[in-house]
Design a protein around this motif. Structure first.
Motif, short mmCIF file in Angstrom:
data_model
loop_
_atom_site.label_atom_id
_atom_site.label_comp_id
_atom_site.label_asym_id
_atom_site.label_seq_id
_atom_site.Cartn_x
_atom_site.Cartn_y
_atom_site.Cartn_z
N GLY A 104 74.76 111.98 -19.88
CA GLY A 104 75.33 110.79 -20.50
C GLY A 104 74.29 110.11 -21.37
N GLY A 105 74.69 109.02 -22.01
CA GLY A 105 73.77 108.26 -22.85
C GLY A 105 73.52 108.97 -24.17
N PRO A 106 72.58 108.52 -24.99
CA PRO A 106 71.79 107.32 -24.77
C PRO A 106 72.60 106.05 -24.97
CG PRO A 106 71.30 108.24 -26.92
CD PRO A 106 72.25 109.17 -26.27
N LYS A 107 72.06 104.98 -24.37
CA LYS A 107 72.72 103.68 -24.50
C LYS A 107 72.49 103.09 -25.88
CE LYS A 107 72.80 101.92 -19.98
NZ LYS A 107 72.00 101.60 -18.87
N PHE A 108 73.32 102.13 -26.24
CA PHE A 108 73.05 101.38 -27.47
C PHE A 108 71.67 100.74 -27.30
CE2 PHE A 108 77.78 100.98 -27.27
CZ PHE A 108 78.02 101.76 -28.38
N GLY A 109 70.86 100.85 -28.33
CA GLY A 109 69.54 100.19 -28.30
C GLY A 109 68.52 100.92 -27.45
N SER A 110 68.80 102.15 -27.06
CA SER A 110 67.85 102.88 -26.22
C SER A 110 66.54 103.14 -26.99
CB SER A 110 68.45 104.22 -25.81
OG SER A 110 67.44 105.08 -25.37
N LYS B 66 64.49 105.43 -26.17
CA LYS B 66 64.19 106.86 -26.14
C LYS B 66 65.32 107.68 -26.74
CE LYS B 66 61.40 106.61 -22.00
NZ LYS B 66 61.46 106.66 -20.56
N LYS B 67 66.07 107.06 -27.63
CA LYS B 67 67.28 107.70 -28.15
C LYS B 67 67.04 109.14 -28.62
CE LYS B 67 71.20 106.41 -30.90
NZ LYS B 67 71.84 105.36 -31.63
N ASN B 68 66.03 109.30 -29.47
CA ASN B 68 65.80 110.65 -30.03
C ASN B 68 65.43 111.66 -28.95
OD1 ASN B 68 66.41 109.80 -32.52
ND2 ASN B 68 64.28 109.38 -33.13
N LYS B 69 64.58 111.19 -28.05
CA LYS B 69 64.14 112.08 -26.96
C LYS B 69 65.34 112.53 -26.11
CE LYS B 69 60.21 112.38 -24.00
NZ LYS B 69 59.38 111.75 -23.02
N ILE B 70 66.27 111.62 -25.90
CA ILE B 70 67.45 111.94 -25.07
C ILE B 70 68.31 112.99 -25.77
CG2 ILE B 70 69.61 110.95 -24.17
CD1 ILE B 70 67.89 108.42 -23.47
N PHE B 71 68.48 112.85 -27.08
CA PHE B 71 69.24 113.88 -27.83
C PHE B 71 68.51 115.22 -27.79
CE2 PHE B 71 71.38 110.33 -30.26
CZ PHE B 71 72.63 110.58 -29.72
N GLU B 72 67.19 115.16 -27.99
CA GLU B 72 66.40 116.42 -27.99
C GLU B 72 66.56 117.15 -26.66
OE1 GLU B 72 62.32 115.35 -28.74
OE2 GLU B 72 62.86 114.65 -30.76
N GLU B 73 66.54 116.36 -25.59
CA GLU B 73 66.64 116.95 -24.27
C GLU B 73 68.00 117.63 -24.05
OE1 GLU B 73 65.34 114.62 -20.77
OE2 GLU B 73 64.13 116.40 -20.95
N TRP C 170 69.21 109.47 -18.37
CA TRP C 170 68.10 108.53 -18.46
C TRP C 170 68.62 107.11 -18.64
CZ3 TRP C 170 63.08 110.01 -21.26
CH2 TRP C 170 62.76 111.34 -21.03
N GLU C 171 67.82 106.15 -18.20
CA GLU C 171 68.01 104.71 -18.48
C GLU C 171 69.34 104.17 -17.96
OE1 GLU C 171 67.43 104.56 -22.74
OE2 GLU C 171 65.27 104.40 -22.50
N LEU C 172 69.67 104.51 -16.75
CA LEU C 172 70.89 103.97 -16.15
C LEU C 172 70.60 102.64 -15.46
CD1 LEU C 172 72.07 107.28 -14.54
CD2 LEU C 172 73.47 105.93 -16.11
N ASN C 173 71.66 101.92 -15.14
CA ASN C 173 71.53 100.79 -14.23
C ASN C 173 71.83 101.29 -12.82
OD1 ASN C 173 71.02 98.45 -16.01
ND2 ASN C 173 72.97 99.10 -16.90
N TYR C 174 71.22 100.60 -11.84
CA TYR C 174 71.38 101.04 -10.46
C TYR C 174 72.85 101.07 -10.04
CZ TYR C 174 69.83 101.53 -5.59
OH TYR C 174 69.60 101.99 -4.33
N TRP C 175 73.64 100.08 -10.53
CA TRP C 175 75.05 100.02 -10.10
C TRP C 175 75.87 101.20 -10.63
CZ3 TRP C 175 73.07 95.54 -12.79
CH2 TRP C 175 73.24 95.59 -14.16
N ASP C 176 75.39 101.87 -11.70
CA ASP C 176 76.13 103.02 -12.23
C ASP C 176 76.19 104.16 -11.20
OD1 ASP C 176 76.33 101.92 -14.86
OD2 ASP C 176 74.33 102.64 -15.34
N ILE C 177 75.14 104.28 -10.39
CA ILE C 177 75.03 105.46 -9.53
C ILE C 177 74.87 105.16 -8.04
CG2 ILE C 177 74.18 107.10 -11.27
CD1 ILE C 177 71.33 106.40 -10.05
N ALA C 178 74.81 103.85 -7.68
CA ALA C 178 74.50 103.51 -6.28
C ALA C 178 75.47 104.18 -5.30
CB ALA C 178 74.53 101.99 -6.11
#
Ligand code: IPD
Ligand code: CA
Length: 260
Positions: A159-165, A167-174, A210-218
Motif C-alpha cells: 500500500g501507500g505511499p501516503k499523500f505527502g510521504s 519516502k515517496k520515490n523509495k516506496i515506488f522503487e521498492e 511503509w509509514e502506516l498509523n498504528y490504528w491501520d494494523i493494530a
C-alpha cells in the motif's frame, strides 16, 4: 460465531451498531460522486459518525479505558494499561470513490500488547477476528495462513505511499524491485486492515507497507499472529513500517525489502 470473551463481544456489538449507518452512507456515495461538490465532506461525516458510535459503546462498558482513534485522537490518555485502538473506516479513498473495499477495525491493547482484534468489511459481510491464545476466525470458521514457501509462487499485497510521504520515490522503487526480483504477483487494494486479514486467511501470502498509523494494523496484528503468521513492526509507534507474512516467505521477503 465464536466470540467467547466479554471484550470480543463488546467490540463486536459496537462494530455491528456502527456498521448499520456506514452501509447506508456507502449507498449514498454513488449519488454524490456526480454532484459538483463531490462526496468528501459526506465521507468525513460518515467517518466521524462511525467513530462516535463505536467509542460510545466501548466507553459505556469501560469508561476509564484509553482510546486511540483516527479522527478523535486520544481519550483517557493516562490509561496505558487498557486501550481501544480504532480505525472507523480503513480504506477511506475506496469508500470515497464507491469502491466496496474498506473496513472497520477495532483492537484491544493491554500493557502495549494487542490482545483482541476485529476487522469487519461491511459490504462483503466478512468479519475477521482473534483473541490471543484462541486462534483466528473468518465469519464462523477458523483460519490459517497459506503454506506457500517461495515468493515466486506468492501473491503479495502492499500500500501507500501516503499523500505527502517523504519516502515517496523509495516506496515506488521498492514496489518495482519486489515485482521484478521475485516474480511474485503484487497487489494494492487500499486497506491495510483488510490486507492483514487476507494474509491471515491465506488469500495473500505476505504484505508490506511503509509509514502506516498504528490504528491501520493494530487489530490485524493479533489476527495474523493467531492465524500462524509473522508480523514484523520495523518502527512500532510512529510511521509504522510493517512486513507481515505467512511466516514461511518472511525471510525471503525481508531480504528483498530495504525497510529501515
Ligand atoms: C489507509 C489505508 C491504505 C494505506 C494507508 C492508510 P485510511 O488508511 O489503510 O491502505 O495505504 O497508508 O492510511 O486513511 O483509509 O484509514
Ligand atoms: Ca486506516
Amino acid at each position: 460465531m465464536r466470540l467467547n470473551s466479554p471484550k470480543m463481544n463488546l467490540m463486536y456489538k459496537a462494530c455491528m451498531k456502527a456498521s448499520r449507518s456506514l452501509i447506508r452512507d456507502f449507498g449514498e456515495i454513488e449519488k454524490l460522486q456526480v454532484s459538483s461538490k463531490g462526496p468528501a465532506d459526506f465521507v468525513t461525516a460518515a467517518d466521524r459518525r462511525t467513530e462516535k458510535i463505536i467509542i460510545e459503546e466501548l466507553l459505556k462498558a469501560h469508561p476509564d479505558f484509553g482510546v486511540l482513534s483516527e479522527e478523535i485522537g486520544q481519550i483517557n490518555e493516562a490509561n496505558k494499561n487498557n486501550r481501544w485502538i480504532i480505525d472507523p473506516i480503513d480504506g477511506t479513498i475506496n469508500f470515497l470513490h464507491g469502491i466496496p473495499h474498506f473496513a472497520i477495525s477495532i483492537a484491544y491493547e493491554e500493557k502495549e500488547e494487542i490482545l483482541c482484534g476485529l476487522i469487519f468489511d461491511p459490504i462483503k459481510d466478512e468479519i475477521f477476528f482473534a483473541e490471543k491464545g484462541s486462534g483466528a476466525f473468518f465469519n464462523n470458521s477458523r483460519i490459517r495462513v497459506s503454506k506457500k514457501n517461495k515468493l515466486k509462487d506468492s501473491v503479495l499485497v502492499t500500500g501507500g505511499p501516503k499523500f505527502g510521504s517523504l519516502k515517496k520515490n523509495k516506496i515506488f522503487e521498492e514496489y518495482v524491485k519486489v515485482s521484478k526480483l521475485t516474480n511474485a504477483a503484487v497487489r494494492k487494494f487500499g486497506s491495510a486492515a483488510l490486507a492483514m486479514s487476507y494474509v491471515a486467511a491465506g488469500r495473500f501470502d505476505g504484505y508490506w507497507e511503509w509509514e502506516l498509523n498504528y490504528w491501520d494494523i493494530a487489530a490485524g496484528i493479533v489476527i495474523l499472529k493467531e492465524a500462524g503468521g509473522y508480523v514484523d513492526l520495523k518502527k512500532p509507534k510512529k510511521n509504522v513500517n510493517v512486513v507481515a507474512t505467512n511466516s514461511k516467505i518472511h525471510e525471503e521477503l525481508n531480504s528483498v525489502l530495504s525497510i529501515d
